[in-house]
Design a protein around this motif. Structure first.
Motif, PDB file in Angstrom:
ATOM      1  N   GLU A   1      37.821  12.529   8.788  1.00 26.77           N
ATOM      2  CA  GLU A   1      37.294  11.474   8.220  1.00 26.77           C
ATOM      3  C   GLU A   1      36.317  10.627   9.086  1.00 26.77           C
ATOM      4  O   GLU A   1      36.916  10.424  10.135  1.00 26.77           O
ATOM      5  CB  GLU A   1      38.098  10.675   7.187  1.00 26.77           C
TER       6      GLU A   1
ATOM      7  N   CYS B   1      33.697  12.591   4.818  1.00 32.50           N
ATOM      8  CA  CYS B   1      34.950  13.696   5.394  1.00 32.50           C
ATOM      9  C   CYS B   1      34.320  14.930   5.582  1.00 32.50           C
ATOM     10  O   CYS B   1      33.579  15.522   4.786  1.00 32.50           O
ATOM     11  CB  CYS B   1      35.876  14.034   4.177  1.00 32.50           C
TER      12      CYS B   1
ATOM     13  N   TRP C   1      40.491  11.508  -2.468  1.00 28.11           N
ATOM     14  CA  TRP C   1      40.508  10.561  -1.508  1.00 28.11           C
ATOM     15  C   TRP C   1      42.066   9.888  -1.770  1.00 28.11           C
ATOM     16  O   TRP C   1      42.193   9.519  -3.092  1.00 28.11           O
ATOM     17  CB  TRP C   1      39.633   9.588  -1.584  1.00 28.11           C
TER      18      TRP C   1
ATOM     19  N   ARG D   1      44.864   6.865  -0.287  1.00 24.80           N
ATOM     20  CA  ARG D   1      44.827   5.669   0.730  1.00 24.80           C
ATOM     21  C   ARG D   1      46.267   5.448   0.732  1.00 24.80           C
ATOM     22  O   ARG D   1      46.990   5.548   0.051  1.00 24.80           O
ATOM     23  CB  ARG D   1      43.881   4.704   0.478  1.00 24.80           C
TER      24      ARG D   1
ATOM     25  N   VAL E   1      32.624   8.431  -5.661  1.00 27.69           N
ATOM     26  CA  VAL E   1      32.923   9.615  -4.846  1.00 27.69           C
ATOM     27  C   VAL E   1      31.577  10.399  -4.984  1.00 27.69           C
ATOM     28  O   VAL E   1      31.131  10.611  -6.112  1.00 27.69           O
ATOM     29  CB  VAL E   1      34.116  10.178  -5.014  1.00 27.69           C
TER      30      VAL E   1
ATOM     31  N   LEU F   1      32.776   8.661   0.287  1.00 28.71           N
ATOM     32  CA  LEU F   1      33.338   7.592  -0.690  1.00 28.71           C
ATOM     33  C   LEU F   1      32.444   6.264  -0.377  1.00 28.71           C
ATOM     34  O   LEU F   1      32.653   5.963   0.771  1.00 28.71           O
ATOM     35  CB  LEU F   1      34.897   7.392  -0.655  1.00 28.71           C
TER      36      LEU F   1
ATOM     37  N   TYR G   1      42.305   5.915   4.809  1.00 32.44           N
ATOM     38  CA  TYR G   1      41.835   6.583   3.840  1.00 32.44           C
ATOM     39  C   TYR G   1      42.109   8.020   4.192  1.00 32.44           C
ATOM     40  O   TYR G   1      41.494   8.304   5.366  1.00 32.44           O
ATOM     41  CB  TYR G   1      40.514   6.092   3.497  1.00 32.44           C
TER      42      TYR G   1
ATOM     43  N   CYS H   1      41.028  12.303   3.402  1.00 31.78           N
ATOM     44  CA  CYS H   1      40.634  13.043   2.264  1.00 31.78           C
ATOM     45  C   CYS H   1      41.401  14.319   2.067  1.00 31.78           C
ATOM     46  O   CYS H   1      42.078  14.403   3.282  1.00 31.78           O
ATOM     47  CB  CYS H   1      39.257  13.509   2.688  1.00 31.78           C
TER      48      CYS H   1
END
Lengths: 110, 119
Positions: B6, B22, B36, B38, B70, B81, B94, B96
């Protein structure tokens, strides 16, 4: 408030066994597979168990998973200090159309 | 070797925007759904968004719906994102994550990128 419910913490001595529960509902665990993730301090999550009870290549058989109804359980035997981590259950919720995780369980190996 | 990396995180003011990327390698990117996820400081994992192989199915968490978008470029092995109208509660790492087709799990995760929303 997480959609899936896990105990905040569990602990056991080295060499012992521990189980971590994950409770959901008919819209998630009840009709979807459950996966489990291990997150060591300061690192990204890692897949431990998928499709309720399958282990990816490289995951030792000390880790096991099961599912019954709307609940799932992660079992870890022969505990090692290196197993100290946060553990998360996850699945898809068909009512929400969202991925969902448990709040996480911190494992302490005393 | 499967790799997800990322980038694009940073410090942004409330109301601002940020675009995360990503970069995927080591597998056929166009054959996998991507997600995604987080994690706010000291908190658990929160699923954010999912995009299917050809972008035909896209889902968002309620907490980001209408603010985050996205997307993916299979030719560039990349996932994105776009985050608009950022709030303090969007502060998180965050990640991926790759999702095998027809599955409900994430088999590979990137190391994450930090997003901090603060004035």
């Amino acid at each position: 408030q997480s959609v899936l419910t896990q105990p905040p913490s569990v602990s056991a001595a080295p060499g012992q066994k521990v189980t971590i529960s994950c409770s959901g509902s008919s819209s998630n665990i009840g009709n979807k597979h459950v996966s489990w993730y291990q997150q060591l301090p300061g690192t990204a999550p890692k897949l431990l168990i998928y499709e309720n009870n399958k282990r990816p290549s490289g995951i030792p058989d000390r880790f096991s998973g099961s599912k019954s109804g709307t609940s799932a359980t992660l079992g870890i035997t022969g505990l090692q200090t290196g197993d100290e981590a946060d553990y998360y259950c996850g699945t898809w919720d068909t009512s929400l159309s969202e991925g969902v995780f448990g709040g996480g369980t911190k494992l302490t190996v005393l | 070797e499967v790799q997800l990396v990322e980038s694009g995180g940073g410090l942004v003011k409330p109301g601002g925007s940020l675009r995360l990327s990503c970069a995927a390698s080591g597998f056929t990117f166009s054959s996998y759904n991507m997600n995604w996820v987080r994690q706010a400081p000291g908190k658990g994992l929160e699923w954010v968004s999912s995009i299917s192989i050809r972008s035909g199915y896209i889902y968002y968490a309620d907490s980001v719906k209408g603010r985050f978008t996205v997307s993916r470029e299979n030719a560039k092995n990349s996932l994105y994102l776009q985050m608009n109208s950022l709030r303090a509660e969007d502060t998180a790492v965050y990640y991926c994550a790759r999702e095998p087709p027809g599955s409900d799990y994430f088999d590979y995760w990137g190391p994450g990128t930090q997003v901090t929303v603060s004035s």
